[in-house]
Scaffold this active site. Structure first.
Site, PDB file in Angstrom:
ATOM      1  N   ILE A  43      -3.921  38.580  23.550  1.00 45.04           N
ATOM      2  CA  ILE A  43      -4.349  39.754  24.321  1.00 45.04           C
ATOM      3  C   ILE A  43      -3.099  40.580  24.613  1.00 45.04           C
ATOM      4  CG2 ILE A  43      -5.545  40.557  26.394  1.00 45.04           C
ATOM      5  CD1 ILE A  43      -6.750  37.683  26.625  1.00 45.04           C
ATOM      6  N   ASN A  45      -0.738  44.154  25.364  1.00 45.78           N
ATOM      7  CA  ASN A  45      -0.724  45.140  26.449  1.00 45.78           C
ATOM      8  C   ASN A  45       0.257  46.247  26.077  1.00 45.78           C
ATOM      9  OD1 ASN A  45       0.226  46.242  29.220  1.00 45.78           O
ATOM     10  ND2 ASN A  45      -1.508  44.929  29.714  1.00 45.78           N
ATOM     11  N   GLU A  55      -2.725  30.620  22.367  1.00 41.40           N
ATOM     12  CA  GLU A  55      -2.626  29.232  22.839  1.00 41.40           C
ATOM     13  C   GLU A  55      -2.565  29.185  24.362  1.00 41.40           C
ATOM     14  OE1 GLU A  55      -0.846  30.884  20.664  1.00 41.40           O
ATOM     15  OE2 GLU A  55       0.232  29.599  19.290  1.00 41.40           O
TER      16      GLU A  55
HETATM   17  N1  THU Z   1       1.006  35.232  18.991  1.00 37.58           N
HETATM   18  C1  THU Z   1       0.153  34.279  19.477  1.00 37.58           C
HETATM   19  O1  THU Z   1      -0.908  34.597  20.031  1.00 37.58           O
HETATM   20  N2  THU Z   1       0.498  32.989  19.317  1.00 37.58           N
HETATM   21  C2  THU Z   1       1.632  32.561  18.701  1.00 37.58           C
HETATM   22  O2  THU Z   1       1.977  31.411  18.806  1.00 37.58           O
HETATM   23  C3  THU Z   1       2.405  33.515  17.907  1.00 37.58           C
HETATM   24  C4  THU Z   1       2.259  34.922  18.357  1.00 37.58           C
HETATM   25  C5  THU Z   1       0.646  36.643  19.178  1.00 37.58           C
HETATM   26  C6  THU Z   1       1.490  37.367  20.199  1.00 37.58           C
HETATM   27  C7  THU Z   1       1.353  38.787  19.742  1.00 37.58           C
HETATM   28  O3  THU Z   1       0.161  39.329  20.303  1.00 37.58           O
HETATM   29  C8  THU Z   1       1.154  38.684  18.239  1.00 37.58           C
HETATM   30  O4  THU Z   1       0.812  37.336  17.976  1.00 37.58           O
HETATM   31  C9  THU Z   1       2.393  39.051  17.448  1.00 37.58           C
HETATM   32  O5  THU Z   1       3.506  38.376  17.901  1.00 37.58           O
END
Ligand code: THU
Length: 137
Positions: A43, A45, A55
């Site tokens: 999510i 912003n 996670e």
């Molecule tokens: N992201 C995750 O949700 N989990 C991870 O472990 C790696 C990165 C998301 C954060 C951001 O919204 C996007 O991936 C790019 O970094």
């Protein structure tokens, strides 16, 4: 629940990802010892550091409902153009540290490797971690 089913649930959660800035969508599905599944998606912003990883969302949902004993988590992610990314989306450093706080040695992190679920331990992904035991020294 099989690892394949957990991956499938992570893909379903990824559909809710809000990633208008990175265009990188992530889904997570966390299985607890109570046999419940908590899902999460990233999510983002407009104030970038306020964004949340998939996670962390899944883990926060479980903890906030009093469910604190975790068995495994499946994580899938990739560019929004790809409907079902089949390669590694490894958890970021902050998410690994979050997992260390709440997960034991047997916790399994399931990642998709070329379409095949691959299992990692926290010790593999974050060796020599700083954790709650260090505060007791
Ligand atoms: N992201 C995750 O949700 N989990 C991870 O472990 C790696 C990165 C998301 C954060 C951001 O919204 C996007 O991936 C790019 O970094």
């Amino acid at each position: 629940m099989t690892n394949e089913e957990l991956i499938k649930t992570a893909f379903a959660a990824r559909k809710y990802a809000y990633a208008p800035y990175s265009h990188f969508k992530v889904g997570a599905a966390l299985l607890t010892k109570s046999n419940r599944v908590y899902t999460g998606c990233n999510i983002e912003n407009a104030s970038f550091p306020a964004g949340l990883c998939a996670e962390k969302v899944a883990i926060s949902k479980a903890i906030s409902e009093g469910d604190k004993e975790f068995l495994k988590i499946a994580i899938v992610g990739g560019n929004e153009d790809i409907e079902e990314p089949k390669d590694y989306c490894t958890p970021c450093g902050i998410c690994r540290q979050t997992m260390v706080e709440f997960c034991d040695k047997n916790f399994e992190i399931i990642l998709f490797d070329n379409g095949i679920p691959k299992i990692f331990s926290l010790d593999q992904l974050l060796p020599h971690s700083f954790n709650k035991n260090d505060l007791k020294k």
